[in-house]
Design an enzyme around this catalytic site. Structure first.
Site, PDB file in Angstrom:
ATOM      1  N   GLU A 168      33.732  36.453  25.178  1.00 39.84           N
ATOM      2  CA  GLU A 168      34.857  37.283  25.784  1.00 39.84           C
ATOM      3  C   GLU A 168      36.225  37.211  25.335  1.00 39.84           C
ATOM      4  O   GLU A 168      36.939  38.148  25.143  1.00 39.84           O
ATOM      5  CB  GLU A 168      35.006  37.018  27.271  1.00 39.84           C
ATOM      6  CG  GLU A 168      33.729  37.634  28.226  1.00 39.84           C
ATOM      7  CD  GLU A 168      32.406  36.628  28.200  1.00 39.84           C
ATOM      8  OE1 GLU A 168      32.515  35.679  27.334  1.00 39.84           O
ATOM      9  OE2 GLU A 168      31.514  37.122  28.635  1.00 39.84           O
ATOM     10  N   HIS A 196      29.239  36.240  40.555  1.00 39.44           N
ATOM     11  CA  HIS A 196      29.391  37.775  40.203  1.00 39.44           C
ATOM     12  C   HIS A 196      30.084  38.565  41.073  1.00 39.44           C
ATOM     13  O   HIS A 196      29.887  39.902  40.999  1.00 39.44           O
ATOM     14  CB  HIS A 196      27.775  38.221  39.768  1.00 39.44           C
ATOM     15  CG  HIS A 196      27.137  37.992  38.723  1.00 39.44           C
ATOM     16  ND1 HIS A 196      26.704  36.531  38.449  1.00 39.44           N
ATOM     17  CD2 HIS A 196      26.926  38.436  37.454  1.00 39.44           C
ATOM     18  CE1 HIS A 196      26.076  36.573  37.095  1.00 39.44           C
ATOM     19  NE2 HIS A 196      26.322  37.663  36.649  1.00 39.44           N
TER      20      HIS A 196
END
Lengths: 322, 326
Positions: free
Chosen positions: B59, B128
């Site tokens: 990322e 999440h």
């Protein structure tokens, strides 16, 4: 590369410009003219002076918080760099960055990044843009060996090689990440091996030898520019001064520093040029005089500069309407 | 025409990729997989591997590469699978994307768009399901937008790309399947203003993103109980359009803020603070907040439901606020 008189003089002069500029910075720091962090490059001048010649005006340069030398050699006027150290509005970043954040659009100098390894992902993206736009450019990304411990080093080298982008990763290994010696932070101190583990071609170079730096960088940059994908160079160098002006240097002995002093890149290069008859004492004095004049003018420029009005404080956070 | 939020996002991506050769999309599984939420499905076949780029699970590197590419003349769209994973790129977003313009004295623009999914509701547990858009809204130098409707899903991307500064688009994952009608000629929309989604007289419900639908449903139920609620969709969390919020408050004098972020230090807290500063005397009752409870979002459905704003909790809070006397 064979050294002619002009090239020899130019290399020596660039190193002296950095050395004298930073000696002046240290003095101005003690005088309270420069504040914040000041990271001196003294001892490492051969890297910036030798490496930056490989890059043209269209190439992009990314550097670290120890970047005064790179900025000067890249061609940012010494006055604009010094004014930035002062925090004056005439500084190359309008005084908002200071010593650690030298930016200059004209010379495509993109910082001055004070997050260790923070510039490496940017470099992968710069190079990707050039590849996508079919521009024969190289992105030069300087960082210290401390960056090798950061995940961004590994992520970026992998990404750059995976996408075969024209980025040249230039590691200035001065053996200490602030006060942490390389062998106290890396299980494997062979930095080139780490680059090669991502299939990035890597070479280790004597970073105290300006000609070796110049030659190695020129060759690597040409290969990168030709589309061969990224490369990695490790320059083995040494920082003669403290990490910053707040550093008491408890982590290394004075004897160690003294051992490195005879390898001073300016000293050894000057000796070599004298031996080869490429420079003499009057010639050296002439360079010193030119450098002293440039620095005096830079200091005068910074002194005469203005403080950004506080009303402008919030400017440049977002793009201003035209 | 009938469409979904997901298809509207894809149409926006397709339009951007078609209109400008500098645009490219990169992120984890955006290509062959078609996007983890299938937003970019089919785009690889249409635009090729150079412009629809699968990335490693790095990322920080690929968000940073987006910043670098934007500095070097491109208009990158970076998809981060969810905002939970974006924390791995926080250094690049905060220290570079949001900072370089100011730190360089205004020399450089970063016309980067980052898209990420946010929010709870699919029993995916804590790593999440969080909502970090309010966090990101804390940071000067970036713009935060939260499309809650098909029009905004379709229209915010192009405007964000044309903005010279970094824009983060938070897509609440519960909205991807949202269905509805969208005008065939729907296109770019502003990313500056909040919008009144339902007019009302008695109190103002301020919300954004995934909570908009719940808040509108709550407003419909409130109408059945004789309370006329005005619903404001903030749309952009930074910079906040307080004029629209305060305009509504001047009419209703009561406010409830619905925000899927945790209550402490939340965007809802920021709005309350600004109302105190700017319109204290317009208030007939204390402002109430319906936020997520201060727990990592849990897995079991009944606990997850209880952790985040729901129609019932919004209705309850609104009724209490409407009934309170100053």
């Amino acid at each position: 590369m064979t050294l002619d008189r002009a090239l020899a003089r130019s290399l020596l002069k660039d190193m002296l410009r950095i050395r004298r500029f930073e000696e002046k910075c240290a003095e101005l720091y003690s005088a309270g003219k420069i504040r914040g962090f000041l990271h001196l490059y003294i001892g490492e001048e051969a890297v910036a002076a030798g490496a930056l010649r490989a890059f043209g005006p269209d190439d992009a340069i990314l550097a670290t918080y120890r970047e005064h030398g790179h900025a000067l050699v890249r061609g940012i006027p010494a006055g604009a760099v010094m004014a930035e150290m002062y925090g004056k509005a005439e500084g190359c970043s309008r005084g908002r960055g200071g010593s650690m954040h030298i930016f200059d659009a004209k010379t495509r100098f993109y910082g001055g990044n004070a997050i260790v390894a923070g510039g490496l992902p940017l470099a992968a993206g710069f190079a990707l843009a050039d590849k996508l736009m079919r521009r024969p450019r190289v992105t030069a990304c300087f960082f210290g060996e401390g960056a090798v411990a950061e995940g961004e080093f590994h992520e970026s080298l992998n990404l750059a090689e995976l996408w075969k982008v024209p980025a040249l990763f230039l590691c200035e290994n001065n053996l200490y990440a602030m006060g942490t010696a390389l062998d106290r932070s890396e299980a494997d101190t062979d930095l080139c091996e780490k680059a090669r583990s991502y299939k990035v071609p890597a070479r280790s170079v004597d970073g105290m030898d300006v000609v070796a730096v110049m030659d190695a960088t020129a060759r690597a940059a040409a290969e990168v520019r030709a589309g061969g994908g990224p490369q990695f160079l490790e320059f083995r160098t040494y920082r003669f001064r403290a990490h910053s002006m707040f550093d008491a240097e408890l982590y290394r002995s004075k004897a160690e520093v003294e051992q490195w002093k005879p390898r001073c890149p300016i000293l050894t290069f000057t000796n070599r040029l004298k031996m080869e008859g490429l420079i003499d004492d009057p010639g050296l004095a002439a360079i010193e005089a030119e450098v002293a004049d440039e620095i005096a003018k830079a200091v005068a420029f910074a002194e005469a500069g203005s403080w950004e009005p506080v009303e402008n404080l919030a400017r440049h956070v977002y793009t201003e309407a035209a | 025409m009938s469409t979904t939020y997901r298809d509207a996002l894809r149409e926006a991506l397709r339009e951007a990729l078609t209109r400008d050769q500098r645009v490219f999309l990169m992120g984890e599984d955006v290509g062959r997989y078609g996007g983890s939420y299938a937003v970019s499905k089919g785009l690889l076949a249409e635009f090729g591997e150079e412009r629809i780029r699968d990335t490693p699970l790095s990322e920080s590197a690929f968000v940073g590469a987006g910043i670098g590419a934007a500095l070097n003349g491109m208009l990158p769209i970076v998809e981060v699978m969810t905002c939970n994973f974006s924390l791995l790129a926080l250094d690049q977003i905060v220290n570079n994307a949001a900072t370089i313009r100011h730190m360089s004295g205004g020399q450089f623009s970063i016309p980067l768009v980052i898209r990420m999914a946010t929010g709870a509701g699919r029993q995916l547990a804590a790593q999440h399901s969080h909502s970090f858009e309010g966090w990101y809204a804390h940071i000067p130098g970036i713009r935060i937008v939260t499309p809650a409707t098909l029009e905004d899903a379709r229209g915010m991307l192009w405007t964000a790309l044309m903005d010279p500064d970094p824009v983060i688009i938070f897509e609440n994952a519960m909205l991807y399947n949202l269905e509805g009608e969208l005008a065939p000629d729907a296109g770019a929309v502003d990313i500056d203003r909040a919008v009144v989604r339902r007019a009302g007289q008695d109190l103002t419900l301020v919300t954004y993103g995934g909570s908009l639908g719940k808040t509108l449903e709550a407003a419909a139920q409130l109408a059945g109980q004789g309370v006329s609620a005005e619903v404001i969709d903030l749309r952009t969390l930074r910079p906040l359009d307080m004029a629209t919020v305060l305009g509504s408050l001047a009419k209703t004098h009561r406010m409830v803020i619905v925000d899927e972020g945790w209550k402490s230090g939340s965007l809802a807290a920021e709005i309350m603070a600004r109302v105190m500063e700017q319109a204290f005397y317009d208030l007939d009752a204390p402002i109430a907040r319906v936020c997520s409870l201060e727990v990592p979002i849990p897995y079991p459905k009944h606990l997850e439901d209880a952790a985040i704003p729901q129609v019932a909790t919004i209705v309850e809070s609104a009724l209490r606020t409407a009934a309170r006397h100053g």
